[in-house]
Design an enzyme around this catalytic site. Structure first.
Site, PDB file in Angstrom:
ATOM      1  N   CYS A 120      31.123  26.799  30.344  1.00 61.08           N
ATOM      2  CA  CYS A 120      29.786  27.348  30.594  1.00 61.08           C
ATOM      3  C   CYS A 120      28.738  26.257  30.459  1.00 61.08           C
ATOM      4  CB  CYS A 120      29.396  28.494  29.661  1.00 61.08           C
ATOM      5  SG  CYS A 120      30.571  29.829  29.626  1.00 61.08           S
ATOM      6  N   ARG A 178      30.540  23.237  35.136  1.00 65.21           N
ATOM      7  CA  ARG A 178      31.069  23.737  33.872  1.00 65.21           C
ATOM      8  C   ARG A 178      31.551  25.184  33.993  1.00 65.21           C
ATOM      9  NH1 ARG A 178      29.900  20.564  29.530  1.00 65.21           N
ATOM     10  NH2 ARG A 178      30.228  22.310  28.146  1.00 65.21           N
ATOM     11  N   TRP A 184      31.689  30.574  32.745  1.00 68.19           N
ATOM     12  CA  TRP A 184      33.124  30.558  33.051  1.00 68.19           C
ATOM     13  C   TRP A 184      33.746  31.539  32.094  1.00 68.19           C
ATOM     14  CZ3 TRP A 184      37.807  29.115  30.668  1.00 68.19           C
ATOM     15  CH2 TRP A 184      38.883  28.915  31.529  1.00 68.19           C
ATOM     16  N   ASN A 216      27.855  28.874  24.885  1.00 67.14           N
ATOM     17  CA  ASN A 216      29.021  28.210  25.467  1.00 67.14           C
ATOM     18  C   ASN A 216      30.067  28.143  24.367  1.00 67.14           C
ATOM     19  OD1 ASN A 216      30.847  26.350  26.643  1.00 67.14           O
ATOM     20  ND2 ASN A 216      29.720  24.645  25.751  1.00 67.14           N
ATOM     21  N   GLY A 217      31.341  28.421  24.707  1.00 67.24           N
ATOM     22  CA  GLY A 217      32.392  28.334  23.688  1.00 67.24           C
ATOM     23  C   GLY A 217      32.904  29.709  23.322  1.00 67.24           C
ATOM     24  N   GLU A 273      50.334  13.744  39.955  1.00 65.97           N
ATOM     25  CA  GLU A 273      48.884  13.829  40.139  1.00 65.97           C
ATOM     26  C   GLU A 273      48.546  14.208  41.585  1.00 65.97           C
ATOM     27  OE1 GLU A 273      46.408  14.121  38.338  1.00 65.97           O
ATOM     28  OE2 GLU A 273      44.702  13.501  39.546  1.00 65.97           O
ATOM     29  N   LYS A 332      46.456  17.555  42.766  1.00 67.90           N
ATOM     30  CA  LYS A 332      45.298  17.597  43.675  1.00 67.90           C
ATOM     31  C   LYS A 332      45.534  18.641  44.764  1.00 67.90           C
ATOM     32  CE  LYS A 332      43.737  15.784  41.279  1.00 67.90           C
ATOM     33  NZ  LYS A 332      42.785  15.695  40.217  1.00 67.90           N
ATOM     34  N   GLU A 380      45.234  22.105  43.249  1.00 70.41           N
ATOM     35  CA  GLU A 380      43.879  22.444  42.793  1.00 70.41           C
ATOM     36  C   GLU A 380      42.944  22.795  43.942  1.00 70.41           C
ATOM     37  OE1 GLU A 380      42.729  19.960  38.806  1.00 70.41           O
ATOM     38  OE2 GLU A 380      43.040  18.779  40.591  1.00 70.41           O
ATOM     39  N   HIS A 394      69.094  18.376  41.248  1.00 75.09           N
ATOM     40  CA  HIS A 394      69.497  19.368  40.246  1.00 75.09           C
ATOM     41  C   HIS A 394      68.709  20.667  40.395  1.00 75.09           C
ATOM     42  CE1 HIS A 394      72.043  16.408  38.426  1.00 75.09           C
ATOM     43  NE2 HIS A 394      71.038  15.542  38.406  1.00 75.09           N
ATOM     44  N   LYS A 432      35.548  22.222  35.287  1.00 74.58           N
ATOM     45  CA  LYS A 432      35.621  20.782  35.028  1.00 74.58           C
ATOM     46  C   LYS A 432      35.968  20.504  33.573  1.00 74.58           C
ATOM     47  CE  LYS A 432      34.999  16.514  36.206  1.00 74.58           C
ATOM     48  NZ  LYS A 432      36.088  15.991  37.041  1.00 74.58           N
TER      49      LYS A 432
HETATM   50  C1  G6P Z   1      40.391  20.570  33.541  1.00 72.30           C
HETATM   51  C2  G6P Z   1      39.901  19.778  34.734  1.00 72.30           C
HETATM   52  C3  G6P Z   1      40.886  18.647  35.037  1.00 72.30           C
HETATM   53  C4  G6P Z   1      41.092  17.787  33.807  1.00 72.30           C
HETATM   54  C5  G6P Z   1      41.516  18.606  32.587  1.00 72.30           C
HETATM   55  C6  G6P Z   1      41.453  17.798  31.320  1.00 72.30           C
HETATM   56  O1  G6P Z   1      41.566  21.246  33.862  1.00 72.30           O
HETATM   57  O2  G6P Z   1      39.781  20.615  35.857  1.00 72.30           O
HETATM   58  O3  G6P Z   1      40.390  17.854  36.093  1.00 72.30           O
HETATM   59  O4  G6P Z   1      42.065  16.821  34.070  1.00 72.30           O
HETATM   60  O5  G6P Z   1      40.616  19.707  32.410  1.00 72.30           O
HETATM   61  O6  G6P Z   1      40.128  17.452  31.081  1.00 72.30           O
HETATM   62  P1  G6P Z   1      39.668  16.228  30.214  1.00 72.30           P
HETATM   63  O7  G6P Z   1      38.165  16.293  30.250  1.00 72.30           O
HETATM   64  O8  G6P Z   1      40.205  16.459  28.830  1.00 72.30           O
HETATM   65  O9  G6P Z   1      40.210  14.991  30.811  1.00 72.30           O
END
Ligand code: G6P
Length: 610
Positions: free
Chosen positions: A2, A27, A74, A100-101, A483, A487, A490, A506, A605
Site C-alpha cells: 500500500c 505499491r 494492495w 500500510n502493513g 528469472e 518475467k 509475471e 526426470h 512491487k
Molecule cells: C515482489 C516483486 C518482485 C521482487 C520480490 C522481492 O514479488 O514483485 O519483483 O523480486 O517482491 O522484492 P525485494 O524488494 O525484496 O527484492
C-alpha cells in the site's frame, strides 16, 4: 504494501494528494481513496481498481481543503471494495486514517472495540486504528495516535487526521516505511519519497516508534513518552524525471534500457585504480572475513535468482559454501548458524517482510547479516550489520529488471572481495575479473542500441500466442532461465516452467509436444556441451528451440529455431547479459498480448506482508 501520502499546507491538496498516489501506485493498486478536511468535516472519496477509477470521480471532492490523506491499496485483510478502501474513519466521523502493513492482533482489538459499542464498516485490520484513536482521544491527536500504537501488534505505518485539529497530521511506523517531506509552508508524510519529489527534496526518515507531528509550519518528532526527538534532515538527489517514463512506452522498457547505467553506478568507486574491489560499509573486517565458514543467502522473487548467481561466485572465487533459500521458507526453519556464518539478505526494496524476518532469524541464530538493497534508509539497512547498496536508481515497473542486474553485480563484487581477502584469489586474478566487469556496461549498452533487441521483439511477437514455455539452463545459466521464466509468468501470464536442463528428463520433458517453445540459456561455459545434449533431447521431441547464445556461435544457430546472441564474456558475468534478451522476450510477448506490463495482475512491487 500500500502507498500512503498526507499533506498539510496552504494549497488546496486534492490534486497534490492524487499526484502523490500516482507515484505510489507501484505499491498496490486494487483500490484507493482520499480524505480532505474542510469546514470541520471530512470529505471522503473511495474507488475500486487502479487510480484511473479514482481520477474519474476526483471532481466529486471540492478542492478547498489544505489538509488531507490518501491511500492506494494492495488488499491483505478484506477484498478490494469501496468499504475496504482507505481512508477509514471512526464511529463519530471525527478521525480518519490510512495504513500500510498489517495489524496482527486486529481480531482481538476489533472484538474489544465492538464490545465497547464501536461499529465497523469494513473487513480490514486497518479500521481498528481509527476506533482506537477515537477511544484514546482526549483533545490531542498526537497522544491518541501514540496510545493506539502501543495497543497494536504487527508491522505498519499509519497517518491520522482529526476534524477538530484541522492543521495537523500525525504519522507513525513500525518496521515499514514512512518518510517526511519538508516544504515551504507545507509538509508531507508518505510511504516513499517519489510521492512528494515534485514538491520537495528535503526529507526525514523517522524511526520506529517516533510520533511524527506534521503542521504546515513545521514537523516535530516525539518519543512515545512525549519527549522531543531530533532526526536529521537529508536531501535526496533523485530527479523527478527518473520517476517518469522518459519517452519509453512503459517503465519496464525504460528500466531495461537503464541497465547499463545501473551497472556502471553499482560499479562506481568499487574498483580501485589497481583493479581491486573496494566495498565500504560491509560491517566485516579482514579478520571476520577470514573467519567465515559459510554464507547463507536469503531473498524472494527476482532477488532470490540474483542470490543463486551469487552462490556460484562465492563458491568459485571465495571457496565459501553458499546456500540460497527463499526467505519465506528460511524464516520458519531452525537453522544452524553461528558467528562464522554470513547471512546475505538480498532485497531491492529492503522492505520485503519475509526477507526481513529471515534476517532477524539469522541474526538471532548468531550469524552476521549483510543487506544487499537498492533503497537507502530501508528497513533492511536499519537491521543489518552491514549494507551493500545496489545503485540501480528508482525502479517502478513491478517486474524487476535493472535491480536484478545490479544485485547480480553486487554479489559478484562481494565474492571477489571475499575471495581476495581470504587469499583464494590473487591480486592479479581479481584485477583480471574487475577489468572484465568494467567492460560490461558498455557491452550491454551496445547490445541495447544494436540490432538484437528488434530481432527479439520480432520473434516474441511470433511466439506470443504460445500456451506454454519451458526455460532451461545449467550452472549460472539456471538462475537466468528461472528469472526469464519469472518475467514471462509475471507479465504475460503464460504458464512457464523453468528447470535445470539436466534434470528435465526426470519429469518436465513429458510436457513437451510438437512445437512447444523451449528457451535455452546456452552461453559459453564448462558444461556447454552437456547443455547441447539436452537441446538435442528437446529437438527429438519436436519442440522448438529459442537459444540465448554467445556471439559467433554458429553451430547452435543451425540447430535452434531462433537464436539470440549476447556478447561473449567470462562465464560468471554471462547472467548480466544473457538475461536481457529474456527480459525483452517476455516484454514483447506481453505487449503483443495487450497486457499492462508495469502493473501485472495480483502482484505488487514491494511485499511488506507475509
Ligand atoms: C515482489 C516483486 C518482485 C521482487 C520480490 C522481492 O514479488 O514483485 O519483483 O523480486 O517482491 O522484492 P525485494 O524488494 O525484496 O527484492
Amino acid at each position: 504494501m500500500c502507498g500512503i501520502i498526507g499533506y498539510v499546507g496552504q494549497r488546496p491538496c486534492r490534486d497534490i494528494l492524487f499526484r502523490g498516489l500516482r507515484k505510489l501506485e507501484y505499491r498496490g493498486y486494487d483500490s484507493a481513496g482520499i480524505s480532505i478536511v474542510t469546514d470541520g468535516r471530512f470529505q471522503l472519496l473511495h474507488s475500486v481498481g487502479n487510480l484511473d477509477n479514482l481520477e474519474a470521480i476526483l471532481e466529486q471532492l471540492d478542492d478547498g481543503g489544505t489538509l488531507g490523506i490518501a491511500h492506494t491499496r494492495w488488499a491483505t485483510h478484506g477484498r478490494p471494495s469501496t468499504e475496504n478502501a482507505h481512508p477509514h474513519t471512526d464511529c463519530t466521523g471525527r478521525f480518519a486514517i490510512v495504513l500500510n502493513g498489517i495489524v496482527e492482533n486486529y481480531l482481538s482489538l476489533r472484538a474489544m472495540l465492538k464490545g465497547e459499542g464501536h461499529t465497523f464498516t469494513s473487513e480490514t485490520d486497518a479500521e481498528v486504528v481509527a476506533h482506537l484513536i477515537e477511544r484514546a482521544y482526549r483533545g490531542s491527536l498526537q497522544k491518541a495516535v501514540a496510545e493506539a500504537y502501543q495497543q497494536m501488534e504487527g508491522h505498519f505505518t499509519y497517518c491520522a487526521v482529526a476534524v477538530d485539529e484541522p492543521d495537523v497530521m500525525v504519522g507513525m511506523r513500525r518496521e515499514t516505511p514512512l518518510v517526511v517531506g519538508l516544504g515551504q509552508g507545507e509538509n508531507f508524510l508518505a510511504s516513499a519519497v517519489p510521492a512528494f519529489l515534485a514538491e520537495t527534496r528535503a526529507v526525514i526518515f523517522p524511526e520506529d516508534g517516533d510520533v511524527v507531528v506534521v503542521r504546515r509550519d513545521g514537523v516535530q518528532i516525539f518519543a512515545l513518552d512525549g519527549a522531543s526527538v531530533e532526526r536529521a534532515v537529508q536531501r535526496v538527489d533523485w530527479d523527478e524525471e527518473a520517476a517518469e517514463k522518459a519517452g519509453y512506452e512503459t517503465f519496464m522498457l525504460k528500466e531495461i534500457h537503464e541497465q547499463p547505467a545501473a551497472l556502471a553506478d553499482t560499479l562506481a568507486e568499487r574498483i580501485s585504480p589497481e583493479g581491486g574491489v573496494v566495498l565500504e560499509g560491509l560491517g566485516l573486517g579482514p579478520e571476520d572475513i577470514r573467519g567465515l565458514r559459510r554464507v547463507v543467502i536469503v531473498a524472494c522473487g527476482t532477488s532470490y535468482h540474483a542470490g543463486l548467481v551469487g552462490s556460484h561466485a562465492l563458491e568459485r572465487w571465495a571457496r565459501l559454501p553458499a546456500e540460497v533459500e527463499v526467505a519465506s521458507e528460511f524464516r520458519y526453519r531452525d537453522p544452524v548458524l553461528g558467528p562464522d556464518c554470513l547471512c546475505v539478505a538480498i532485497s531491492q526494496s529492503g522492505e520485503t517482510a519475509d526477507t526481513l524476518a529471515a534476517m532477524r532469524l539469522a541474526r538471532k541464530a548468531g550469524a552476521r547479516v549483510l543487506a544487499v538493497t537498492n533503497i537507502v534508509g530501508s528497513q533492511a539497512t536499519r537491521e543489518a550489520d552491514g549494507v551493500l547498496f545496489t545503485r540501480a536508481g528508482l525502479e517502478i515497473g513491478v517486474a524487476a529488471t535493472k535491480t536484478f542486474l545490479s544485485q547480480v553485480l553486487a554479489m559478484l563484487l562481494l565474492a571477489l572481495h571475499l575471495g581476495e581477502e581470504r587469499g583464494v584469489l590473487s591480486g592479479e586474478e581479481v584485477q583480471t575479473y574487475t577489468e572484465g566487469l568494467r567492460r560490461i556496461p558498455a557491452l550491454l549498452s551496445d547490445y541495447l542500441e544494436g540490432a538484437e533487441p528488434a530481432r527479439v521483439e520480432e520473434a516474441a511477437r511470433r511466439y506470443s500466442t504460445s500456451r506454454f514455455f519451458m526455460c532451461l539452463g545449467r550452472r549460472v545459466g539456471l538462475p537466468v532461465a528461472l528469472e526469464g521464466a519469472l518475467k514471462l509468468k509475471e507479465i504475460s501470464y503464460i504458464p512457464t516452467e523453468a528447470y535445470a536442463a539436466g534434470e528435465m528428463k526426470h519429469g518436465p520433458i513429458a510436457l513437451l509436444e510438437k512445437g512447444s517453445p523451449v528457451l535455452v540459456v546456452a552461453t559459453d561455459g564448462p558444461v556447454y556441451d552437456k547443455l547441447i545434449s539436452n537441446v538435442q533431447e528437446v529437438i527429438a521431441r519436436g519442440a522448438r528451440v529459442i537459444a540465448v547464445a554467445s556471439e559467433g556461435n554458429e553451430a547452435l544457430a543451425e540447430m535452434a529455431d531462433e537464436i539470440f546472441y549476447v556478447p561473449r564474456t567470462e562465464e560468471m558475468f554471462a547472467p548480466l547479459l544473457a538475461i536481457v534478451p529474456l527480459q525483452l522476450f517476455a516484454y514483447y510477448v506481453a505487449t503483443a498480448r495487450g497486457e499492462k506490463v508495469d502493473q501485472p495482475r495480483n502482484l505488487a512491487k514491494t511485499v511488506t506482508v507475509e
